[in-house]
Design a protein around this motif. Structure first.
Motif, PDB file in Angstrom:
ATOM      1  N   ASN B  38       0.817  -1.218   0.000  1.00 31.91           N
ATOM      2  CA  ASN B  38       0.000   0.000   0.000  1.00 31.91           C
ATOM      3  C   ASN B  38       0.853   1.272   0.000  1.00 31.91           C
ATOM      4  O   ASN B  38       0.540   2.247   0.671  1.00 31.91           O
ATOM      5  CB  ASN B  38      -0.933   0.037   1.216  1.00 31.91           C
ATOM      6  N   ARG B  40       3.670   1.857   1.385  1.00 29.15           N
ATOM      7  CA  ARG B  40       4.527   2.161   2.539  1.00 29.15           C
ATOM      8  C   ARG B  40       5.159   0.892   3.088  1.00 29.15           C
ATOM      9  O   ARG B  40       4.712  -0.216   2.816  1.00 29.15           O
ATOM     10  CB  ARG B  40       3.779   2.897   3.637  1.00 29.15           C
ATOM     11  N   TYR B  42       6.295  -1.733   6.009  1.00 28.61           N
ATOM     12  CA  TYR B  42       5.761  -2.251   7.257  1.00 28.61           C
ATOM     13  C   TYR B  42       6.837  -3.061   7.961  1.00 28.61           C
ATOM     14  O   TYR B  42       7.644  -3.724   7.324  1.00 28.61           O
ATOM     15  CB  TYR B  42       4.553  -3.162   7.011  1.00 28.61           C
ATOM     16  N   SER B  44       8.558  -4.013  12.265  1.00 22.23           N
ATOM     17  CA  SER B  44       8.790  -3.509  13.618  1.00 22.23           C
ATOM     18  C   SER B  44       9.818  -2.390  13.623  1.00 22.23           C
ATOM     19  O   SER B  44       9.713  -1.441  14.406  1.00 22.23           O
ATOM     20  CB  SER B  44       9.257  -4.648  14.527  1.00 22.23           C
ATOM     21  N   ASP B  47       8.087   0.614  12.802  1.00 21.18           N
ATOM     22  CA  ASP B  47       7.287   1.036  13.958  1.00 21.18           C
ATOM     23  C   ASP B  47       8.132   1.804  14.961  1.00 21.18           C
ATOM     24  O   ASP B  47       7.687   2.783  15.553  1.00 21.18           O
ATOM     25  CB  ASP B  47       6.694  -0.194  14.670  1.00 21.18           C
ATOM     26  N   ARG B  51       6.966   5.263  15.995  1.00 18.86           N
ATOM     27  CA  ARG B  51       6.468   5.466  17.359  1.00 18.86           C
ATOM     28  C   ARG B  51       7.425   6.325  18.189  1.00 18.86           C
ATOM     29  O   ARG B  51       7.025   6.941  19.161  1.00 18.86           O
ATOM     30  CB  ARG B  51       6.265   4.125  18.061  1.00 18.86           C
ATOM     31  N   ARG B 238      -5.997  10.936  15.329  1.00 16.49           N
ATOM     32  CA  ARG B 238      -7.055  11.760  14.733  1.00 16.49           C
ATOM     33  C   ARG B 238      -7.893  12.452  15.782  1.00 16.49           C
ATOM     34  O   ARG B 238      -9.120  12.593  15.656  1.00 16.49           O
ATOM     35  CB  ARG B 238      -7.973  10.910  13.866  1.00 16.49           C
ATOM     36  N   LEU B 289       6.867  -4.863  24.174  1.00 22.02           N
ATOM     37  CA  LEU B 289       5.540  -5.187  23.658  1.00 22.02           C
ATOM     38  C   LEU B 289       5.568  -6.484  22.855  1.00 22.02           C
ATOM     39  O   LEU B 289       4.665  -7.311  22.964  1.00 22.02           O
ATOM     40  CB  LEU B 289       5.021  -4.051  22.775  1.00 22.02           C
ATOM     41  N   LEU B 290       6.634  -6.646  22.061  1.00 19.96           N
ATOM     42  CA  LEU B 290       6.722  -7.860  21.221  1.00 19.96           C
ATOM     43  C   LEU B 290       6.976  -9.094  22.079  1.00 19.96           C
ATOM     44  O   LEU B 290       6.576 -10.197  21.732  1.00 19.96           O
ATOM     45  CB  LEU B 290       7.848  -7.702  20.198  1.00 19.96           C
TER      46      LEU B 290
ATOM     47  N   LYS C 198      -3.168   2.299  20.017  1.00 22.68           N
ATOM     48  CA  LYS C 198      -2.714   2.150  18.641  1.00 22.68           C
ATOM     49  C   LYS C 198      -1.318   1.527  18.598  1.00 22.68           C
ATOM     50  O   LYS C 198      -1.065   0.584  17.836  1.00 22.68           O
ATOM     51  CB  LYS C 198      -2.703   3.534  17.962  1.00 22.68           C
ATOM     52  N   GLU C 199      -0.433   2.031  19.444  1.00 22.66           N
ATOM     53  CA  GLU C 199       0.947   1.536  19.443  1.00 22.66           C
ATOM     54  C   GLU C 199       0.992   0.051  19.801  1.00 22.66           C
ATOM     55  O   GLU C 199       1.672  -0.746  19.145  1.00 22.66           O
ATOM     56  CB  GLU C 199       1.797   2.342  20.438  1.00 22.66           C
ATOM     57  N   GLU C 202      -0.320  -2.146  17.056  1.00 23.83           N
ATOM     58  CA  GLU C 202       0.690  -2.315  15.994  1.00 23.83           C
ATOM     59  C   GLU C 202       1.636  -3.456  16.325  1.00 23.83           C
ATOM     60  O   GLU C 202       1.983  -4.282  15.478  1.00 23.83           O
ATOM     61  CB  GLU C 202       1.499  -1.016  15.809  1.00 23.83           C
ATOM     62  N   SER C 203       2.067  -3.517  17.603  1.00 25.67           N
ATOM     63  CA  SER C 203       3.013  -4.580  17.963  1.00 25.67           C
ATOM     64  C   SER C 203       2.316  -5.947  17.958  1.00 25.67           C
ATOM     65  O   SER C 203       2.915  -6.949  17.580  1.00 25.67           O
ATOM     66  CB  SER C 203       3.662  -4.282  19.311  1.00 25.67           C
ATOM     67  N   LYS C 206       2.249  -7.111  14.389  1.00 27.66           N
ATOM     68  CA  LYS C 206       3.562  -7.603  13.950  1.00 27.66           C
ATOM     69  C   LYS C 206       3.842  -8.981  14.530  1.00 27.66           C
ATOM     70  O   LYS C 206       4.376  -9.876  13.859  1.00 27.66           O
ATOM     71  CB  LYS C 206       4.680  -6.659  14.406  1.00 27.66           C
ATOM     72  N   GLN C 230      -7.500   2.081  14.102  1.00 29.52           N
ATOM     73  CA  GLN C 230      -6.649   2.782  13.131  1.00 29.52           C
ATOM     74  C   GLN C 230      -5.420   1.951  12.778  1.00 29.52           C
ATOM     75  O   GLN C 230      -4.999   1.888  11.628  1.00 29.52           O
ATOM     76  CB  GLN C 230      -6.213   4.136  13.690  1.00 29.52           C
ATOM     77  N   GLU C 234      -4.417   0.654   9.121  1.00 29.97           N
ATOM     78  CA  GLU C 234      -3.139   1.001   8.502  1.00 29.97           C
ATOM     79  C   GLU C 234      -2.334  -0.239   8.124  1.00 29.97           C
ATOM     80  O   GLU C 234      -1.472  -0.189   7.258  1.00 29.97           O
ATOM     81  CB  GLU C 234      -2.319   1.899   9.447  1.00 29.97           C
ATOM     82  N   ALA C 235      -2.629  -1.358   8.790  1.00 26.43           N
ATOM     83  CA  ALA C 235      -1.931  -2.596   8.449  1.00 26.43           C
ATOM     84  C   ALA C 235      -2.599  -3.298   7.274  1.00 26.43           C
ATOM     85  O   ALA C 235      -2.220  -4.402   6.891  1.00 26.43           O
ATOM     86  CB  ALA C 235      -1.889  -3.513   9.671  1.00 26.43           C
ATOM     87  N   GLY C 236      -3.644  -2.687   6.721  1.00 26.13           N
ATOM     88  CA  GLY C 236      -4.278  -3.238   5.534  1.00 26.13           C
ATOM     89  C   GLY C 236      -5.360  -4.264   5.828  1.00 26.13           C
ATOM     90  O   GLY C 236      -5.797  -4.986   4.935  1.00 26.13           O
TER      91      GLY C 236
END
Lengths: 523, 347, 320
Positions: B38, B40, B42, B44, B47, B51, B238, B289-290, C198-199, C202-203, C206, C230, C234-236
């Motif tokens: 898309n 862009r 992607y 980590s 991120d 972030r 947003r 987080l991961l 959101k953050e 995202e993780s 992934k 969101q 954004e990850a499709g």
């Protein structure tokens, strides 16, 4: 002295700090019932000596005896137990506690294991009444004047110690009436048989209260003399380290100033409480020496001229047009430069390299948007490192790693790089090694010949004789006289200083003096 | 400033960053994967760059403030104010350029306020900026009337989640701003003058440096960076969340500056170091987080890793390393001066 | 501006409900914590509306997060001789004395939303939601919707250690217990904020094969869900279909997401605590009926089939 054994005796006391001798083989005696003044210029070793006597510093060598017994105070508390109490200029009490709490801090009277406030208050009133002080002892100390706090501090020290009382600049922030009151108290304590050591910069006070005076200079004892029969001139000469003898007159020819262009003229500029209004016209190609004792207004004079402090009266003109300096920046814009007395605090930017320190004032004058290129900076730095023989392994070395003399040369280089027309040097040779000392004196002569106008403040009289084309003499925050070329010798300067000190007007207190003395404490 | 010298300055930070990234790879096998879809990238790593943008942006301004021996505690609150201002303006139908310009202006104003307190009133920076730190969030709430002020204007949203050349726009922002700040401060004399006042403000003033104007400028720059960070944070979700936008980020920014090898005592500074510091912090966050540990451990793990980084960077441990390195073939007692010269040389 | 909206809403409501208004002239003091969140603001709005509707004279005091302000407010209510007091306590402890004073003055106190550690004879009743039950309703919705399919759930927790985070987690786990096809694979805190939601999402994406292994998201509040939605977009991926989204609170913005098909369900933490409180007070004043010591508000489930657009329109003026 006829007494068999002095109350306190120090023999051969020596103290070094990191290889620098602060006190060298000093003897000192204090008799019971004596007020003993301790005088000397900045860095003479007064503070070091009393700190050793009160256990704040450990001496490297020497002996201290109290009433004939050898003592070795490990710390201030230990000294107090032995009977030696100290009151510093910055009163060492807690302003947020009550008077009684301050008097009994750390030794509160106990009742059934609890602090008895009533007992503490009763005894506080009792103690303070001996000093003619009838105040509410339950009030917070901060509500009272400095004079009262001073007395409370003395009362506490005497009550704790009882044999020796050391007063470090006790009158610095007192007015004339308060000083009189304090002296009455000291006379009372003296009558009770206490030995009192009194450090001061005020000659008239030495003469008013002291029995004997000990003069220190450069960490050494010059003399201990009874105050009776001691000439002021002799006292000044001992402080400044000059023998009273005929000196050959200054070599320089009298200068005809009317033929030299005027760089800047200061008419009647002064600032209340710091320096009385004075006139001074600076010509090209002259060195105006400024002489006077510590606290006589030398630095204050320089500060007004360089825009560090703003005069509250008078006019300044540069090249004939009136100007006013709200900051050093503007003075610099008119081609002024200033090497401050306290090199470490006001001069060097420690972590920056020699190169960066050299170009700093020039860069500041050019403005941030017009940077000197790296190459230009290196050229300027290298030029002055060579010209002034600045000893550094590398122009990129942080200036803090250089010796005092070399740091001073870097600061000089900083101003020379701006190509100033008027350069003010405040004690340019203080605390630097002999070699650098000679070079700086030579440099001052060279700059004068090149047509620069210089104002040099110095405590070193030979130095002034060597380079000054005239000497301004200051005493008691006033410009009291001027010596013309041809009449400048250490003797004449000293006599002029002593003459100025003699005509002492009333109020000696003032904030300027206090800050200067504090700077000494920090040094 | 030759390139190798700059590189040498940030080498410890780069090593720390690589170690953290290696640890992350060990924990999360797909960590290094980067995919393109898309329009862009992607992954980590992306991120982390994305972030870490708010903290990186704040760290640029914070580096300058800290170089003057100051500190700016208000940046988190300024973020909230600026996010709120941006959201309020854009929802009341101002154009995008007008919104952005006015918001940046508000950030600069906040910075000037701090700078005036420090430069003219002589208030200690920590206290001066504490005022806006406390009051700022209240101001932001007044602007948003206590709600999360949401907006749906593509242009503004693009600032938070758009992408350019495959990279998220916030990444472009902090990289460009970081390079711009470095250029502005290093190709002019500003960097030197800022360092001088941080080391010795009195001596600098006596040398003719306009210390007050410089302090004002530096705090204003910090406010500007906070404004950009505030717009990014609001655009990202947003909406302007007055309660939470930038909350505690001032501390992360200070940490980034310190992890970046800058001294809180002011003086010598490196914006590149601080930016790497910000990425180190974000790599730790993302790694946690991961890793999938229970959240109760998050802060403990983060603190432990940061302590290790700071200890490894401390002058004391440099001396120790040099000692260990120099030990063979030297007599006992000799290494200490050697180690010290080494440390001096490293500065 | 906001006050105007509130008034307009209140007047409209009052008009509609005029028939059911009780004539009894009652004065009630309300000590509110403050307005730290949108929900809190909505609670204030609805309390005012409810009072208006019932002809109750409401005296409102905003404590700005300070217990001492609340205690002052209660004392002043007692001094004014109000008929009852509503209290949304900012902390749980330290209320005994002032509640004692209210009791001595024979003024019944009703606690709203939060509990206190005082003896329960010091207040008439407490109205509140059951946080654990909310989690359970959300879990039950998921159980009902995935059927027998395998479903890996990621969970966005509230602030670590906070009681809503602990209880909403426990309730959800209770609901999915015994359904082995549903498993929480990742659980992290999102601090109840959109940014962190959101953050963290995202993780999660992934870590779980770009999100392809995730079947549902459970967020402890709507704000985190909004942020996570969101991230999913954004990850499709399509939130609401590729990944089911269920959350709690029912703030207006989640209804926008539901209307767009991006969120599936939310459990309402109703800001209308005052309604049940006034019911109990009116009954008590009328014939001395003692209410139970805890009145649980309804944890209503909203889904995409509940006309989210309309709910949004209704809620957006409540001060969220």
């Amino acid at each position: 002295m006829a007494r068999s054994e002095p109350l306190l005796r120090a023999e051969g006391v020596t103290k070094e700090f990191f290889g620098v001798t602060a006190l060298s083989n000093v003897d000192f005696e204090l008799a019971a019932g004596e007020i003993h003044a301790l005088v000397g210029e900045n860095g003479a070793g007064k503070s070091t000596l009393i700190k050793i006597l009160t256990g704040a510093y450990r001496r490297d060598r020497g002996k201290i005896t109290l009433e004939g017994e050898p003592v070795d105070p490990a710390d201030v508390k230990d000294a107090q137990k032995l009977g030696i109490g100290t009151v510093y200029q910055e009163v060492n009490l807690l302003p947020n506690l009550t008077v009684a709490e301050n008097l009994f801090l750390g030794r509160e009277p106990k009742r059934f294991g609890l602090t008895s406030h009533r007992e503490a208050n009763r005894r506080s009133r009792e103690i303070l009444s001996q000093y003619g002080l009838d105040i509410d002892v339950t009030a917070v100390l901060a509500t009272y004047s400095v004079a009262v706090r001073q007395i409370v501090a003395i009362a506490r020290a005497v009550d704790l110690s009882g044999k020796v009382l050391i007063l470090d600049e006790p009158t610095a922030s007192l007015d004339a009436a308060e000083v009189t009151r304090l002296f009455a108290i000291l006379e009372g304590l003296k009558a009770r048989g206490l030995g009192i050591v009194f450090i001061t910069h005020f000659f008239d006070q030495v003469y008013r209260i002291a029995d004997r005076v000990t003069i220190l200079r450069n960490g050494q004892k010059v003399a201990t003399r009874p105050i009776e029969g001691l000439e002021r001139l002799e006292l000044v000469s001992m402080m400044l380290g000059r023998e009273l003898k005929e000196q050959e007159a200054h070599a320089a020819e009298p200068v005809d100033y009317s033929r030299k262009p005027v760089i800047a003229s200061f008419q009647g500029i002064g600032k209340r409480g710091r320096i009385a209004p004075f006139d001074l016209t600076m010509h090209a190609g002259e060195v105006v020496g400024v002489a006077g004792l510590l606290g006589s207004g030398r630095t204050e004079t320089a500060e007004l001229m360089f825009g560090i402090a703003q005069p509250d009266e008078g006019r300044i003109s540069v090249d004939g047009s009136p100007v006013s300096f709200s900051s050093p920046r503007e003075a610099i814009r008119h081609g002024f430069g200033f090497c401050p007395e306290d090199r470490k605090l006001d001069g060097i930017v420690e972590d920056l390299s020699v190169r960066e320190n050299v170009i700093l004032a020039l860069q500041a004058r050019r403005g941030w948007a017009k940077p000197l290129s790296r190459k230009e900076q290196e050229e300027i730095a290298d030029r002055y490192i060579a010209a002034l023989d600045i000893r550094t392994s590398d122009r990129e070395k942080p200036i803090k790693f250089l010796s005092g003399g070399n740091q001073q040369k870097v600061i000089l280089a900083r101003w020379l790089a701006t190509d100033p027309r008027l350069l003010i040097l405040d004690e340019p040779t203080r605390g630097i090694d002999v070699g650098a000392h000679a070079e700086i004196i030579r440099l001052i002569g060279e700059l004068r010949e090149r047509g620069m106008s210089l104002l040099v403040i110095s405590s070193e009289l030979e130095e002034l004789v060597a380079y000054a084309t005239r000497v301004r003499v200051l005493a008691d925050r006033r410009h009291t006289g001027e010596l013309e070329a041809g009449a400048i010798t250490p003797d004449t300067i000293m006599r002029a200083i002593a003459a100025g000190e003699d005509e002492t007007p009333g109020d000696r207190g003032g904030q300027g003096r206090a800050t200067e003395i504090m700077a000494e404490g920090a040094a | 400033m030759t390139m190798p010298a700059t590189l040498k300055r940030v080498l410890p930070q780069l090593i720390a960053l690589l170690v953290i990234l290696a640890l992350n790879t060990a924990i999360a096998p797909g960590f290094l994967d980067i995919a393109y879809a898309n329009g862009r990238l992607y992954g980590s790593l992306i991120d982390i760059l994305n972030r870490g943008a708010p903290v990186a942006l704040l760290a640029i301004g914070m580096t300058l403030v800290i170089a003057t021996r100051g500190i700016d505690l208000s940046v988190g609150a300024v973020m909230a104010i600026c996010g709120a201002v941006a959201a309020a303006l854009i929802t009341s139908d101002h154009s995008l350029p007008a919104t952005i310009l006015m918001t940046l202006g508000v950030g600069i104003l906040c910075g000037l306020w701090n700078g005036a307190l420090v430069a003219f009133l002589g208030i200690q920076p920590i206290i001066a900026t504490l005022i806006l730190m406390v009051a700022g969030r209240g101001i932001a709430q007044l602007i948003t009337e206590g709600v999360i002020l949401t907006f749906n204007v593509p242009g503004l949203i693009f600032v938070g989640s758009g992408s350019v050349f495959g990279l998220p726009f916030p990444v472009i922002l902090w990289v460009v701003l970081g390079i711009a700040a470095t250029l502005i401060f290093r190709t002019t004399a500003l960097g030197l003058l800022v360092e001088a006042i941080g080391i010795n403000r009195r001596a600098s003033a006596l040398a003719g440096i306009g210390t007050s104007a410089l302090l004002l400028a530096v705090y204003a720059a910090s406010g500007l960076c906070a404004a950009v960070a505030g717009i990014v944070a609001a655009a990202d979700i947003r909406g302007a969340d007055a309660n939470n936008a930038g909350l505690w980020l001032e501390l992360d920014a200070i940490l980034a500056v310190v992890v970046g090898g800058n001294s809180l005592m002011g003086g010598r500074f490196s914006i590149a170091g601080s930016l790497i510091g910000a990425m180190i912090i974000q790599s730790v966050n993302t790694g946690i987080l991961l890793a999938g540990f229970p959240p109760e451990f998050n802060l403990v793990i983060k603190a432990a890793i940061i302590v290790v980084i700071l200890v490894v960077q401390s002058p004391a441990s440099h001396t120790l390393f040099a000692f260990v390195k120099n030990r063979p073939g030297r007599t006992i007692g000799a290494p200490t001066p050697a180690a010290k010269t080494k440390e001096e040389a490293a500065r | 501006m906001k006050i105007l909206k509130t008034l307009a809403g209140a007047v409209a409501m009052a008009g509609l409900m005029a028939g059911s208004a009780v004539a009894a002239d009652m004065t009630v003091g309300f000590s509110q914590i403050g307005s730290e969140s949108g929900w809190r603001a909505a609670e204030t709005t609805l309390t005012r509306e409810q009072a208006e509707k019932r002809g109750i004279d409401l005296k409102f005091a905003d404590a700005q997060q300070k217990q001492e302000n609340q205690i002052k407010a209660i004392r002043s209510f007692i001094a004014q001789g109000v008929d009852a007091i509503l209290l949304a306590p900012v902390v749980a402890t330290g209320w005994d004395q002032v509640l004692e004073e209210a009791k001595d003055a024979e003024i019944p106190v009703v606690l709203l939303d939060r509990q206190v550690d005082s003896s329960d004879d010091l207040y008439l009743t407490a109205v509140g939601s059951d946080l654990e039950h909310e989690g359970e309703v959300a879990g039950q919705w998921l159980v009902d919707n995935v059927g027998d399919k395998d479903c890996n759930v990621v969970e966005l927790q509230g602030t670590t250690g906070s009681s809503p985070a602990i209880k909403r987690k426990a309730g959800f786990e209770k609901a999915i217990a015994g359904h082995d096809n549903i498993e929480i694979v990742r659980s992290q805190t999102g601090d109840f904020t959109r940014t962190k939601g959101k953050e963290v999402m995202e993780s999660f994406l992934k870590a779980e094969n770009g999100g392809k292994d995730i079947c549902a998201l459970y967020a402890h509040n709507d704000d985190m869900a909004v942020g996570a939605i969101q991230a999913i977009k954004e990850a499709g991926l399509k939130p609401g279909s590729d990944i089911l989204v269920v959350s709690i609170d029912a703030v207006p913005d989640i209804f926008l997401a539901m209307a767009a098909g991006e969120a599936n369900a939310t459990v309402e933490l109703t800001p209308n605590m005052a309604g049940p409180a006034f019911d109990a007070l009116e009954a008590y004043k009328k014939d001395g009926t003692m209410p139970p010591k805890f009145i649980q508000t309804e944890s209503k489930l909203f889904t995409q089939s509940d006309d989210p657009k309309a709910v949004y329109e209704e809620k957006k003026n409540q001060g969220y």
